[in-house]
Design a protein around this motif. Sequence first.
Motif, PDB file in Angstrom:
ATOM      1  N   LYS A 159      26.998  72.906 -15.382  1.00  0.00           N
ATOM      2  CA  LYS A 159      28.403  72.474 -15.284  1.00  0.00           C
ATOM      3  C   LYS A 159      29.321  73.618 -14.515  1.00  0.00           C
ATOM      4  O   LYS A 159      30.031  73.235 -13.460  1.00  0.00           O
ATOM      5  N   THR A 173      30.498  67.162 -15.039  1.00  0.00           N
ATOM      6  CA  THR A 173      30.238  66.997 -16.779  1.00  0.00           C
ATOM      7  C   THR A 173      28.896  66.223 -16.713  1.00  0.00           C
ATOM      8  O   THR A 173      28.000  66.570 -17.743  1.00  0.00           O
ATOM      9  N   GLY A 176      25.851  68.523 -16.334  1.00  0.00           N
ATOM     10  CA  GLY A 176      25.938  69.332 -17.481  1.00  0.00           C
ATOM     11  C   GLY A 176      25.162  68.787 -18.853  1.00  0.00           C
ATOM     12  O   GLY A 176      24.516  69.232 -19.324  1.00  0.00           O
ATOM     13  N   ALA A 177      25.767  67.609 -19.076  1.00  0.00           N
ATOM     14  CA  ALA A 177      25.230  66.786 -20.127  1.00  0.00           C
ATOM     15  C   ALA A 177      23.972  66.427 -19.872  1.00  0.00           C
ATOM     16  O   ALA A 177      22.810  66.522 -20.809  1.00  0.00           O
ATOM     17  N   THR A 207      30.746  69.008 -23.599  1.00  0.00           N
ATOM     18  CA  THR A 207      31.235  68.285 -22.441  1.00  0.00           C
ATOM     19  C   THR A 207      32.372  67.609 -22.908  1.00  0.00           C
ATOM     20  O   THR A 207      32.993  66.747 -22.337  1.00  0.00           O
ATOM     21  N   ILE A 242      29.247  61.347 -19.923  1.00  0.00           N
ATOM     22  CA  ILE A 242      28.473  61.970 -21.014  1.00  0.00           C
ATOM     23  C   ILE A 242      27.398  60.700 -21.381  1.00  0.00           C
ATOM     24  O   ILE A 242      26.355  60.958 -21.550  1.00  0.00           O
TER      25      ILE A 242
END
Length: 258
Positions: A159, A173, A176-177, A207, A242
């Motif tokens: 992220k 995001t 990253g998730a 996140t 997410i």
Amino acid sequence: MQASKRLTEEMAQLLLKISSMLMTSGANTNRILLILNKFAALMHADAQVFINHKAFIISLTDLENGDKITEVMRLPAHIINFTTISALSKASVNAEKERWDFEKIKYEINRIDQIKHHPRIMVLFAVSLAGAGLCNLFGGDYISFAVVFVATFAGLFTKQLFARNSFNPYIATFFGALIAALISATLLLFFPSINPDIAIATSVLFTVPGVPLINSFTDFMDGYILTGFVRFMNGLIFVISIAFALFIVMYLFNIQSL
């Protein structure tokens, strides 16, 4: 006349800078206006501000000479930094008590703006440890603890990497998730006796857009409906990012529910 006009412009720019620092650091609208009005009063000026998630518009009137000016500032990327909010809040209180002049206010704001963030490795380690601790708190064992630590570290690193390269924050995001959940699910394949639900769910907690959602609620409560709605929608899109990342991982690994 030119000198007074130039000073009014400088005051407007400084007040916009204060507003920008607060907004991008995660302050709610009421706090922004409270701090802004304190500094404006010390400058013997009246500030009328339009607050938007992406930009600020300020109309400033110098109460000493009657000069008026309207300035617009586009906001940079939002990076939560409670240290900046705390420092500006403390500065506004001290300024009011000690009756700071414009130069003193300008010096202090520039000093606060130069305060460095925590080292990246410290943030990565601390957030990963927090995520792993939550996994343990919610009933995960020590294997899940280690898995979540690694997954959170990798996800947050991803992220941050996207953010540093100026990618859309929702995309940053999402990836990253996605990375965190993928690593968590993959590592847990080596431990079939462990239920992956807790580990995968807690690996993406870093996140969760807690600050935008909390600020949207406080803005609604304070009567700033438009700003609160924008913050709420911003947080909602993060939540959707997410959820989509978790959906992909659950589909790939045939996980029925979390």
